[in-house]
Every structure is written in C-alpha cells, then in structure tokens.
Scaffold this active site. Structure first.
Site, PDB file in Angstrom:
ATOM      1  N   HIS A  34       8.017  -7.559  -3.677  1.00  0.00           N
ATOM      2  CA  HIS A  34       6.726  -7.829  -4.206  1.00  0.00           C
ATOM      3  C   HIS A  34       6.874  -9.199  -4.924  1.00  0.00           C
ATOM      4  CE1 HIS A  34       4.351  -4.368  -3.382  1.00  0.00           C
ATOM      5  NE2 HIS A  34       5.455  -3.721  -3.497  1.00  0.00           N
ATOM      6  N   GLU A  56       4.321 -10.705  -6.556  1.00  0.00           N
ATOM      7  CA  GLU A  56       3.555 -10.542  -7.378  1.00  0.00           C
ATOM      8  C   GLU A  56       3.779 -10.256  -8.866  1.00  0.00           C
ATOM      9  OE1 GLU A  56       3.388  -8.854  -4.742  1.00  0.00           O
ATOM     10  OE2 GLU A  56       2.339  -7.116  -4.947  1.00  0.00           O
ATOM     11  N   LYS A 111     -10.672  -9.319 -17.218  1.00  0.00           N
ATOM     12  CA  LYS A 111     -11.349  -9.388 -18.531  1.00  0.00           C
ATOM     13  C   LYS A 111     -10.865 -10.452 -19.175  1.00  0.00           C
ATOM     14  CE  LYS A 111     -13.557  -7.008 -21.753  1.00  0.00           C
ATOM     15  NZ  LYS A 111     -14.431  -6.081 -21.440  1.00  0.00           N
ATOM     16  N   GLY A 120       0.646  -1.206  -0.012  1.00  0.00           N
ATOM     17  CA  GLY A 120      -0.067  -0.034   0.031  1.00  0.00           C
ATOM     18  C   GLY A 120       0.804   1.310  -0.090  1.00  0.00           C
ATOM     19  N   ASP A 141     -18.560  -8.081 -21.491  1.00  0.00           N
ATOM     20  CA  ASP A 141     -18.981  -8.365 -20.019  1.00  0.00           C
ATOM     21  C   ASP A 141     -20.453  -8.543 -19.761  1.00  0.00           C
ATOM     22  OD1 ASP A 141     -15.997  -7.728 -19.788  1.00  0.00           O
ATOM     23  OD2 ASP A 141     -16.534  -5.698 -18.841  1.00  0.00           O
ATOM     24  N   CYS A 168       5.410  -6.269   1.753  1.00  0.00           N
ATOM     25  CA  CYS A 168       5.589  -4.845   1.967  1.00  0.00           C
ATOM     26  C   CYS A 168       4.763  -3.974   2.900  1.00  0.00           C
ATOM     27  CB  CYS A 168       5.665  -3.963   0.519  1.00  0.00           C
ATOM     28  SG  CYS A 168       7.105  -4.541  -0.485  1.00  0.00           S
ATOM     29  N   TYR A 169       4.053  -3.130   2.730  1.00  0.00           N
ATOM     30  CA  TYR A 169       3.306  -2.372   3.679  1.00  0.00           C
ATOM     31  C   TYR A 169       2.549  -3.547   4.633  1.00  0.00           C
ATOM     32  CZ  TYR A 169      -0.046   0.236   5.999  1.00  0.00           C
ATOM     33  OH  TYR A 169      -0.808   0.687   6.957  1.00  0.00           O
TER      34      TYR A 169
END
Ligand code: XMP
Length: 518
Positions: free
Chosen positions: A178, A180, A374, A61, A236, A88-89
């Site tokens: 990170h 990710e 998506k 964050g 969508d 992290c945060y």
C-alpha cells in the site's frame, strides 16, 4: 478534464487515502465504483464522454480474487491508453483480467501483513530514484504467481515473488503493498512518480481552481432554476451555501430547519452568522413535526432515515411556496459518501445526506463538495472568505442530537444533552482545547443510574463525554483530556443539569468505534 485521475474503488478502507495523497500532490481525482464500465469513466472525465482520464488507479479491497462474483474492472480500461496502477487487490484483479495466474497467499504459505522490505528489481517507472531496498506496508491475502504477458516482475519481498509488476509499454503497473499509507516509506514518491513521470499529469489542483471549476459547473447545471439549501450551521453546509451563492446569487434560498435536535441557541446563532456573510437564511420551526415522527423509534438507522426523509419533505414544501425550485443543495462530503456504501463497498452508517435520503424526491440533489475531505472544506471556506473561527467549528452531524440520544428521543432527554453540551463547550474553550480537538460532545446512552445528593437518593441519566482527534473523520483517536478539565465538566454537569447523576468518558478510537454513538 483530462488532467485527472480516476480511482476505481474495490472497497478498501484505504481508498480515501489514495484520493488524499493524489490531491495533496495537487492533482484532481475522483473515486467511483470498481466495476464502472469505461463509458461511466469517460462520462466522469468529460460530459460528452469523448475523453479519457490522465490515469487510473485500482484500489485495494477486502475480497479475494478467488471468490465467486467478485468485482473486477472493465477489461476495456486497459485498452484506453492511459496509465493504470493496481494496488493490492487492484494488482491481482489486473493480473486476473489480463491473463496472469494467481496464488492463494505468498509462496511458502506465510502471509504478509504489516511491514516488509521490498527489493526493487527495475528502477524506473514508478520506482525511479528508489534505493535497492525500501520498507513497504503489505496487507494482501492472495498474490500474483505468473505475471500477464508483456509484464515483468519489478519488485519482490522475502515471501512474495511478485510484489510489484510492470508493463512499461502499455504503462500498466501493479504493487502488492500500500503506497498510500504512511508506513510505506516511499509511498508518496511512488504515487508522485506514477502521476508525474509515468502519466505526465500537471499539479494544477488548488482550491482557487476548485472554486472556479465548481462555480462554472453549478451555473451550467442549474441554469435558471432556483436552489433550496439546507444549512445546519455546520461548516460543510455553510461553506457549500456560500459557494453556491457565489455561483447563482439570489436564486439560492438557504433554509435552516430547526428540527428540535440542535444545540442550545444554535438556530439563532447560525442565522446571525450567515447574515454577516451576506447570505439570508429562512428559519423554519419544525420541532414538533420531527419529534412526533421520531416518537417510539429506537433503531439508529430508522431514526436516520426518518430524519433524512422529513428534511426533504420540509424542503419540498418550502420549495413549493417559493416556486421555480428544482434543486436541493446538500453539504455532503467525501467521508459521508464512503461510509454510506456503494455498489462496491459496505454501508457503515447511512449519513442522512447520502444513504438516508428517501427514494422518492421531487427535488434534484446538488452536492458540489461531495468529493472533498473536511480539511479541504475548511480550506475552501477560507478561500471563500470565511473566518478562521467559523471554519474551525467542530463538525455537527445533520441528524443532530438524535444520534447522541440513544434509544427513544424525547424532549426531556434532548434538554439534558443540550445543557450538558453547553457546559462541555464552555469548559473546553476555557481550557484552550477547542481548536486542537476534532470533536468534543456529550452523549446520552439512555441509561439511568443511582446517585446521592444532599443525603437523598437520585436516579438520573448517565452523560458520556466523547472527545476525539482526527484529520478527516475516517479514523479518530480518543483525546486524553486533562483530569482537571474532566473534573470541572463532571462536577458542573451533575450540579447544573437536572436529571444527570453520572458522567463517564468514552475511551475508544475509530475504528473499531465510530465517532458518533449511532
Ligand atoms: P462517524 O460517527 O461516522 O462520524 O465516525 C464521522 C463524522 O461525520 C459526522 N456525522 C455526520 N455528518 N450527517 C452529517 O452531516 C450525518 O448523518 C452524520 N453522521 C456522522 C460525525 O459527527 C463525525 O464528524
């Protein structure tokens, strides 16, 4: 459902990448605000609130744990008995809540942003099978100085003493980098270790399972009530309508509101395409109504709110005529949710189907695909039997051309952008580029410039072309369209579209720009 991960969101733009990595590993996950109390977390997992998630991840964050009033996790999450990974945060917040001490920036004052080498001290838990050293992506301001009681340091970098920490007994883990993002070499392996070795989750999340579960949930939620669905012709809303049709059959009433902000011949095309899928759509012509409410409005957020509100009013009126309707179906997807902000993240823009909705609504919202990206919606569409051609259509925003005509919206400006768009589509398809682009569209920046045609001065609109590559609309790169294609498009637009004198190309990526101009 216990076999899932809850991601507590502290506002990092990377949060959706955590969700993505987990889904790619075939584990179901949900993202909820970072300050969600344990009762909310339990309710996400099990409507009766009796179960706990298989694992929890605390996202990164933008805040500093030092700031006043920053968002922290409910301390009770560490008592649930399920593994927790702080990123992290998320790691700093975990350390703070559990009594560790923190430092502003790494020791020595050098802050670490970007690639770093992590020295792995303890090769088990999330680091099982890791080498001594591995490349990681850091982007943290503060660091943990002393780990909380029960934890040990499991990894360091040159400037950061506590780049990873763990309490293997309570299964609590923190990393100051990170995992990710792709720049962390073994990030995916780290997340897989956390999910499968530490949390013993099963990789059972597939589109087939998603359909099964969602159809069941929709039936339970909706009961005997009827549902109105807004279909815009976009992937969508169409996929969403087909999914709900599978769940409730004729109790679903798809409605296409032609707000006058659609592309050329689009309304008829959509009604026809849906009919071929066995789903009947009612076409409501509301052009005059939308355009008169938008008259004189220039502020982008105001436009979005007006369109969002007017949509709902039309649906309410249609629902009234039908009788027995309690729900309105929306094809909201995950990036719309993320960008519309929440308790723990900033608003980027109010997607009409999330933040753009009016506060007072007579119908309840049904948003069965709000957690999907998506590309996952496209997979779902195929799972439901839609053709590749249909699911491959470029996204088109709910507020339609309103977000592509800057300044005041008029019928005349809409006609310019509609005609230019039809030419662009034709040329992009002819060049075989349609499938490889995420989106490709025309924008009217509300600027007039001087031109010369047949020896006479003209003074008409600038048409901007926006073409981007993207995987999930959260980031996008401007597309390098071949010059020959651009030349054909430009020539045709100024020749064939009355009142267009100039064509320009948008060469910005997202971030810092967004894909749409408003
Ligand atoms: P931005 O402009 O935020 O767009 O980078 C990301 C993606 O979302 C689409 N978009 C919308 N879709 N309602 C929608 O259904 C909206 O209000 C909306 N605004 C943007 C946009 O076309 C792009 O694919």
């Amino acid at each position: 459902m216990r076999n899932q991960v809850i991601i507590l969101d502290f506002g990092a733009q990377y949060t959706q990448l955590i969700a993505r990595s987990i889904r790619e590993l075939k584990v179901y996950c949900q993202v909820i605000p970072g300050d969600a109390p344990v009762s909310e977390i339990r309710a996400c997992v099990d409507p009766l609130g009796q179960d706990v998630p298989g694992a929890i991840i605390l996202s990164g964050g933008p805040d500093s744990v030092y700031e006043e009033g920053v968002v922290l996790p409910d301390p009770a999450i560490f008592e649930l008995g399920c593994p927790v990974l702080g990123i992290c945060y998320g790691m700093q917040a975990m350390a703070k809540v559990l009594g560790g001490s923190l430092a502003r920036g790494p020791a020595g004052g050098a802050r670490e942003y970007g690639p770093e080498v992590l020295r792995v001290a303890v090769k088990d838990g999330i680091f099982e099978g890791f080498p001594e050293e591995t490349r990681v992506w850091m982007s943290c301001g503060d660091t943990v100085d002393e780990v909380p009681r029960g934890f040990s340091v499991t990894g360091s970098t040159e400037n950061t003493k506590v780049a990873a920490m763990a309490d293997p007994v309570r299964k609590l883990f923190g990393v100051g980098f990170h995992p990710e993002v792709k720049n962390t070499a073994l990030g995916r392996e780290l997340i897989a270790n956390f999910l499968f070795r530490v949390a013993s989750l099963e990789p059972d999340w597939t589109m087939g399972r998603f359909v099964e579960r969602t159809v069941r949930e929709i039936r339970e939620k909706v009961g005997d009530a009827h549902v109105v669905a807004g279909v815009s012709g976009g992937v969508d809303s169409t996929v969403c309508a087909v999914l709900v049709h599978k769940a409730v059959g004729d109790k679903l009433h798809p409605i296409l509101v032609d707000h006058g902000l659609m592309r050329q011949d689009e309304a008829a095309y959509v009604v026809d395409a849906m009919a071929r899928l066995g789903v009947g759509v009612k076409l409501v012509n509301a052009e005059e109504r939308f355009l008169s409410r938008l008259r004189g409005v220039t502020d982008p957020e105001r436009k979005r709110k007006i369109i969002g509100e007017e949509f709902i009013r039309v649906f309410e009126e249609e629902a009234e005529k039908l009788g027995g309707v309690e729900y309105i179906l929306q094809g909201t997807i995950y990036p719309d949710v993320i960008e519309s902000g929440s308790r723990t993240r900033n608003v980027i823009k109010s997607h009409h189907n999330v933040g753009g909705l009016p506060e007072r609504m007579n119908l309840r919202l049904l948003e069965p695909i709000r957690e999907l990206f998506k590309d996952e919606v496209r997979l779902l569409g195929k799972e439901l039997g839609l053709s590749d051609e249909f699911v491959g259509r470029h996204p088109f925003p709910g507020p339609g051309l309103a977000v592509r005509v800057l300044g005041e919206i008029t019928r005349e400006k809409l006609d310019v952008v509609r005609k230019a768009q039809a030419i662009l589509d034709e040329e992009i398809r002819r060049a075989g580029l349609y499938e490889e682009l995420w989106q490709c569209f025309c924008v009217l920046p509300n600027v007039r410039t001087v031109g010369v045609m047949e020896d006479r001065r003209t003074y008409g609109h600038v048409v901007a072309i926006r073409a981007v590559h993207s995987e999930d609309a959260m980031t996008a790169e401007w597309a390098r369209l071949p010059y020959e294609v651009l030349e054909r498009v430009s020539t045709r637009i100024v020749n064939e579209v009355h009142d267009a004198t100039r064509v320009v190309l948008d060469i910005t990526s997202k971030p810092p720009s967004t894909i749409e101009w408003e």
